[in-house]
Design a protein around this motif. Structure first.
Motif, mmCIF file in Angstrom:
data_model
loop_
_atom_site.group_PDB
_atom_site.id
_atom_site.type_symbol
_atom_site.label_atom_id
_atom_site.label_comp_id
_atom_site.label_asym_id
_atom_site.label_seq_id
_atom_site.Cartn_x
_atom_site.Cartn_y
_atom_site.Cartn_z
ATOM 1 N N PRO A 1 12.853 -19.115 6.151
ATOM 2 C CA PRO A 1 11.597 -19.387 5.456
ATOM 3 C C PRO A 1 11.863 -19.782 4.011
ATOM 4 N N ARG A 2 11.053 -20.689 3.527
ATOM 5 C CA ARG A 2 11.201 -21.117 2.133
ATOM 6 C C ARG A 2 10.626 -20.051 1.214
ATOM 7 N N VAL A 3 11.350 -19.771 0.202
ATOM 8 C CA VAL A 3 10.919 -18.777 -0.773
ATOM 9 C C VAL A 3 10.702 -19.505 -2.082
ATOM 10 N N ALA A 4 9.541 -19.292 -2.663
ATOM 11 C CA ALA A 4 9.233 -19.925 -3.947
ATOM 12 C C ALA A 4 10.113 -19.301 -5.026
ATOM 13 N N PRO A 5 10.674 -20.118 -5.895
ATOM 14 C CA PRO A 5 11.506 -19.556 -6.963
ATOM 15 C C PRO A 5 10.653 -18.759 -7.946
ATOM 16 N N ILE A 6 11.199 -17.688 -8.412
ATOM 17 C CA ILE A 6 10.513 -16.833 -9.370
ATOM 18 C C ILE A 6 10.778 -17.392 -10.759
ATOM 19 N N ALA A 7 9.740 -17.495 -11.539
ATOM 20 C CA ALA A 7 9.876 -18.048 -12.885
ATOM 21 C C ALA A 7 10.404 -16.966 -13.814
ATOM 22 N N THR A 8 11.691 -16.874 -13.903
ATOM 23 C CA THR A 8 12.308 -15.930 -14.833
ATOM 24 C C THR A 8 13.165 -16.703 -15.811
ATOM 25 N N ARG A 9 13.341 -16.136 -16.929
ATOM 26 C CA ARG A 9 14.146 -16.789 -17.936
ATOM 27 C C ARG A 9 15.391 -15.953 -18.147
ATOM 28 N N PHE B 1 23.471 -20.897 -28.499
ATOM 29 C CA PHE B 1 22.135 -21.475 -28.621
ATOM 30 C C PHE B 1 21.093 -20.569 -27.985
ATOM 31 N N ASN B 2 21.391 -20.050 -26.802
ATOM 32 C CA ASN B 2 20.418 -19.192 -26.131
ATOM 33 C C ASN B 2 20.231 -17.875 -26.853
ATOM 34 N N LYS B 3 21.291 -17.359 -27.448
ATOM 35 C CA LYS B 3 21.158 -16.135 -28.234
ATOM 36 C C LYS B 3 20.260 -16.375 -29.444
ATOM 37 N N LYS B 4 20.452 -17.516 -30.088
ATOM 38 C CA LYS B 4 19.639 -17.844 -31.261
ATOM 39 C C LYS B 4 18.177 -18.049 -30.857
ATOM 40 N N GLU B 5 17.970 -18.725 -29.739
ATOM 41 C CA GLU B 5 16.612 -18.958 -29.258
ATOM 42 C C GLU B 5 15.916 -17.636 -28.945
ATOM 43 N N LYS B 6 16.612 -16.741 -28.288
ATOM 44 C CA LYS B 6 16.038 -15.436 -27.969
ATOM 45 C C LYS B 6 15.740 -14.657 -29.241
ATOM 46 N N ALA B 7 16.613 -14.747 -30.228
ATOM 47 C CA ALA B 7 16.385 -14.055 -31.501
ATOM 48 C C ALA B 7 15.136 -14.584 -32.192
ATOM 49 N N TYR C 1 9.463 -13.881 -33.635
ATOM 50 C CA TYR C 1 8.076 -14.341 -33.567
ATOM 51 C C TYR C 1 7.182 -13.248 -32.987
ATOM 52 N N ALA C 2 7.645 -12.614 -31.920
ATOM 53 C CA ALA C 2 6.854 -11.563 -31.284
ATOM 54 C C ALA C 2 6.654 -10.389 -32.240
#
Length: 77
Positions: free
Chosen positions: A14-22, A29-35, A40-41
């Motif tokens: 069965p096809r399983v819809a991908p879960i939108a997780t980050r 770059f990803n560390k800086k983006e998360k920071a 912001y939060a």
């Protein structure tokens, strides 16, 4: 023929819809983006908390005024 259809349908998963997780990998770059997102939060939460504190102070002042009026009315009675 029925056996062939049953065998074919049994192999299909069965096809399983991908879960939108980050997910954040370990690159800079990803560390800086998360920071930046975390900062912001925190700023949004700080601003919202400050706004709520101001509203609370206004309500406390309003309550004190009403209690003062109540005390004056009780003196007159």
């Amino acid at each position: 023929m029925l056996a062939r259809i049953a065998a074919t349908s049994a192999r299909r998963l069965p096809r399983v819809a991908p879960i939108a997780t980050r997910s954040y990998s370990e690159n800079a770059f990803n560390k800086k983006e998360k920071a930046h997102e975390d900062q912001y939060a925190r700023e949004r939460e700080r601003a919202e908390l400050e706004k709520l504190r101001e509203q609370l102070d206004k309500k406390k002042a309003e309550l004190a005024e009403l209690e003062k009026k109540k005390a004056e009315l009780e003196k007159q009675s």
